[in-house]
Design a protein around this motif. Structure first.
Motif, PDB file in Angstrom:
ATOM      1  N   ALA A 189      31.213  35.064  18.099  1.00 18.20           N
ATOM      2  CA  ALA A 189      31.766  33.968  18.898  1.00 18.20           C
ATOM      3  C   ALA A 189      30.602  33.299  19.622  1.00 18.20           C
ATOM      4  CB  ALA A 189      32.785  34.499  19.902  1.00 18.20           C
ATOM      5  N   PRO A 190      30.609  31.978  19.662  1.00 21.48           N
ATOM      6  CA  PRO A 190      29.507  31.294  20.338  1.00 21.48           C
ATOM      7  C   PRO A 190      29.533  31.540  21.851  1.00 21.48           C
ATOM      8  CG  PRO A 190      31.218  29.734  19.746  1.00 21.48           C
ATOM      9  CD  PRO A 190      31.605  31.052  19.140  1.00 21.48           C
ATOM     10  N   GLN A 191      28.379  31.515  22.468  1.00 22.53           N
ATOM     11  CA  GLN A 191      28.271  31.637  23.926  1.00 22.53           C
ATOM     12  C   GLN A 191      28.518  30.248  24.503  1.00 22.53           C
ATOM     13  OE1 GLN A 191      27.946  34.303  25.856  1.00 22.53           O
ATOM     14  NE2 GLN A 191      28.077  32.966  27.623  1.00 22.53           N
ATOM     15  N   LEU A 192      29.724  30.031  25.017  1.00 20.42           N
ATOM     16  CA  LEU A 192      30.109  28.701  25.486  1.00 20.42           C
ATOM     17  C   LEU A 192      30.005  28.541  26.996  1.00 20.42           C
ATOM     18  CD1 LEU A 192      33.254  28.281  23.212  1.00 20.42           C
ATOM     19  CD2 LEU A 192      30.985  27.285  22.874  1.00 20.42           C
ATOM     20  N   LEU A 193      30.048  29.631  27.717  1.00 20.65           N
ATOM     21  CA  LEU A 193      29.986  29.583  29.173  1.00 20.65           C
ATOM     22  C   LEU A 193      28.587  29.950  29.632  1.00 20.65           C
ATOM     23  CD1 LEU A 193      33.381  31.360  29.911  1.00 20.65           C
ATOM     24  CD2 LEU A 193      32.903  28.905  29.974  1.00 20.65           C
ATOM     25  N   PRO A 194      28.158  29.415  30.763  1.00 17.82           N
ATOM     26  CA  PRO A 194      26.821  29.747  31.275  1.00 17.82           C
ATOM     27  C   PRO A 194      26.674  31.255  31.498  1.00 17.82           C
ATOM     28  CG  PRO A 194      27.822  27.979  32.577  1.00 17.82           C
ATOM     29  CD  PRO A 194      28.874  28.479  31.637  1.00 17.82           C
ATOM     30  N   ALA A 195      25.487  31.751  31.292  1.00 15.89           N
ATOM     31  CA  ALA A 195      25.223  33.189  31.425  1.00 15.89           C
ATOM     32  C   ALA A 195      25.520  33.701  32.829  1.00 15.89           C
ATOM     33  CB  ALA A 195      23.767  33.479  31.063  1.00 15.89           C
ATOM     34  N   ASP A 196      25.404  32.845  33.840  1.00 17.03           N
ATOM     35  CA  ASP A 196      25.650  33.290  35.211  1.00 17.03           C
ATOM     36  C   ASP A 196      27.127  33.199  35.623  1.00 17.03           C
ATOM     37  OD1 ASP A 196      25.771  30.528  35.257  1.00 17.03           O
ATOM     38  OD2 ASP A 196      24.590  30.303  37.083  1.00 17.03           O
ATOM     39  N   ALA A 197      27.977  32.739  34.725  1.00 16.05           N
ATOM     40  CA  ALA A 197      29.415  32.614  35.017  1.00 16.05           C
ATOM     41  C   ALA A 197      30.144  33.875  34.557  1.00 16.05           C
ATOM     42  CB  ALA A 197      29.978  31.373  34.348  1.00 16.05           C
ATOM     43  N   ARG A 198      29.761  35.011  35.106  1.00 13.39           N
ATOM     44  CA  ARG A 198      30.282  36.305  34.653  1.00 13.39           C
ATOM     45  C   ARG A 198      31.793  36.427  34.806  1.00 13.39           C
ATOM     46  NH1 ARG A 198      26.207  38.386  32.345  1.00 13.39           N
ATOM     47  NH2 ARG A 198      24.298  38.944  33.409  1.00 13.39           N
ATOM     48  N   LEU A 199      32.341  35.952  35.918  1.00 13.50           N
ATOM     49  CA  LEU A 199      33.779  36.050  36.140  1.00 13.50           C
ATOM     50  C   LEU A 199      34.540  35.202  35.123  1.00 13.50           C
ATOM     51  CD1 LEU A 199      35.929  37.381  37.863  1.00 13.50           C
ATOM     52  CD2 LEU A 199      35.775  35.445  39.441  1.00 13.50           C
ATOM     53  N   ASN A 200      34.039  34.010  34.846  1.00 17.02           N
ATOM     54  CA  ASN A 200      34.666  33.150  33.832  1.00 17.02           C
ATOM     55  C   ASN A 200      34.585  33.790  32.451  1.00 17.02           C
ATOM     56  OD1 ASN A 200      35.159  31.326  35.841  1.00 17.02           O
ATOM     57  ND2 ASN A 200      33.739  29.767  35.119  1.00 17.02           N
ATOM     58  N   GLN A 201      33.439  34.390  32.149  1.00 17.40           N
ATOM     59  CA  GLN A 201      33.286  35.066  30.858  1.00 17.40           C
ATOM     60  C   GLN A 201      34.267  36.226  30.732  1.00 17.40           C
ATOM     61  OE1 GLN A 201      29.214  36.267  30.444  1.00 17.40           O
ATOM     62  NE2 GLN A 201      28.448  34.172  30.253  1.00 17.40           N
ATOM     63  N   LEU A 202      34.394  36.996  31.797  1.00 18.32           N
ATOM     64  CA  LEU A 202      35.321  38.127  31.796  1.00 18.32           C
ATOM     65  C   LEU A 202      36.764  37.651  31.632  1.00 18.32           C
ATOM     66  CD1 LEU A 202      35.756  41.184  32.128  1.00 18.32           C
ATOM     67  CD2 LEU A 202      35.903  40.786  34.593  1.00 18.32           C
ATOM     68  N   ALA A 203      37.127  36.590  32.341  1.00 18.77           N
ATOM     69  CA  ALA A 203      38.487  36.047  32.235  1.00 18.77           C
ATOM     70  C   ALA A 203      38.755  35.542  30.819  1.00 18.77           C
ATOM     71  CB  ALA A 203      38.695  34.929  33.257  1.00 18.77           C
ATOM     72  N   ALA A 204      37.786  34.867  30.236  1.00 19.97           N
ATOM     73  CA  ALA A 204      37.951  34.353  28.871  1.00 19.97           C
ATOM     74  C   ALA A 204      38.102  35.502  27.869  1.00 19.97           C
ATOM     75  CB  ALA A 204      36.768  33.464  28.494  1.00 19.97           C
ATOM     76  N   LYS A 205      37.257  36.513  28.003  1.00 23.32           N
ATOM     77  CA  LYS A 205      37.338  37.669  27.086  1.00 23.32           C
ATOM     78  C   LYS A 205      38.662  38.412  27.243  1.00 23.32           C
ATOM     79  CE  LYS A 205      32.392  38.497  26.707  1.00 23.32           C
ATOM     80  NZ  LYS A 205      31.963  38.661  25.359  1.00 23.32           N
ATOM     81  N   ALA A 206      39.099  38.599  28.477  1.00 24.37           N
ATOM     82  CA  ALA A 206      40.369  39.292  28.722  1.00 24.37           C
ATOM     83  C   ALA A 206      41.538  38.476  28.175  1.00 24.37           C
ATOM     84  CB  ALA A 206      40.555  39.556  30.214  1.00 24.37           C
ATOM     85  N   GLY A 207      41.517  37.177  28.404  1.00 23.81           N
ATOM     86  CA  GLY A 207      42.585  36.315  27.890  1.00 23.81           C
ATOM     87  C   GLY A 207      42.647  36.320  26.375  1.00 23.81           C
ATOM     88  N   HIS A 208      41.490  36.213  25.735  1.00 18.02           N
ATOM     89  CA  HIS A 208      41.458  36.245  24.266  1.00 18.02           C
ATOM     90  C   HIS A 208      41.919  37.604  23.737  1.00 18.02           C
ATOM     91  CE1 HIS A 208      38.651  32.685  24.521  1.00 18.02           C
ATOM     92  NE2 HIS A 208      39.593  32.287  23.673  1.00 18.02           N
TER      93      HIS A 208
END
Length: 175
Positions: free
Chosen positions: A71-90
């Motif tokens: 999966a492409p890295q679409l969110l900034p590396a420092d947006a850890r909470l957003n990344q976690l939310a996206a991964k959990a949602g998916h």
């Protein structure tokens, strides 16, 4: 952000799954409308169940393709909470796309007529197991509805508010 994108196969499978899930949802809720087109209420549920099993197959295929293509890295590396939310949602979406068809298959007492082509006998399960599967299926649909709305809302938010490439990464490429 970069112009990272999902693979064309991932994009095709995503949108095909999305369309099928929306049809699957619409069928029982609009059964009065669709019954005339599908030969009665039985035809509505034949198509509902058949498409559900197709989504199950597509979801397994999507997971295999995602394992292969990543999966492409679409969110900034420092947006850890957003990344976690996206991964959990998916992850939860994928889980429900697997469990909803399986639970529907488990609670059925009648043979499944797969696209009016092949009849699959019901599984030899106890009424207690069928009831648990039915309760899960009927209850989890609301979680699936919420996840679909959240998923679509997040994509629109990224596109309209953040103005990043998150939505574009899952849209067909423009020449």
């Amino acid at each position: 952000m970069t112009d990272a994108r999902y693979s064309p196969t991932q994009i095709t499978l995503h949108w095909l799954s999305a369309i099928l899930v929306l049809v699957i949802i619409a069928l029982p809720y609009g059964s009065d409308l669709f019954a005339g087109l599908l030969g009665g209420a039985g035809g509505v549920f034949t198509l509902h169940k058949s498409l559900g099993l197709l989504v199950l197959l597509l979801t397994v295929l999507r997971l295999l393709v995602r394992t292969r293509d990543g999966a492409p890295q679409l969110l900034p590396a420092d947006a850890r909470l957003n990344q976690l939310a996206a991964k959990a949602g998916h992850a939860l979406l994928y889980l429900l796309l697997l469990l909803m068809p399986l639970s529907g298959l488990l609670f059925g007492k009648r043979p499944l007529n797969l696209f009016w082509l092949v009849e699959i006998p019901p599984l030899p399960l106890s009424d207690a197991v069928r009831e648990v599967a039915k309760t899960f299926h009927v209850t989890a649909q609301y979680l699936l509805f919420a996840l679909i709305l959240g998923h679509a809302g997040a994509a629109i938010w990224h596109h309209r508010v953040r103005r990043d490439n998150v939505l574009r990464a899952m849209l067909p490429a423009r020449d």
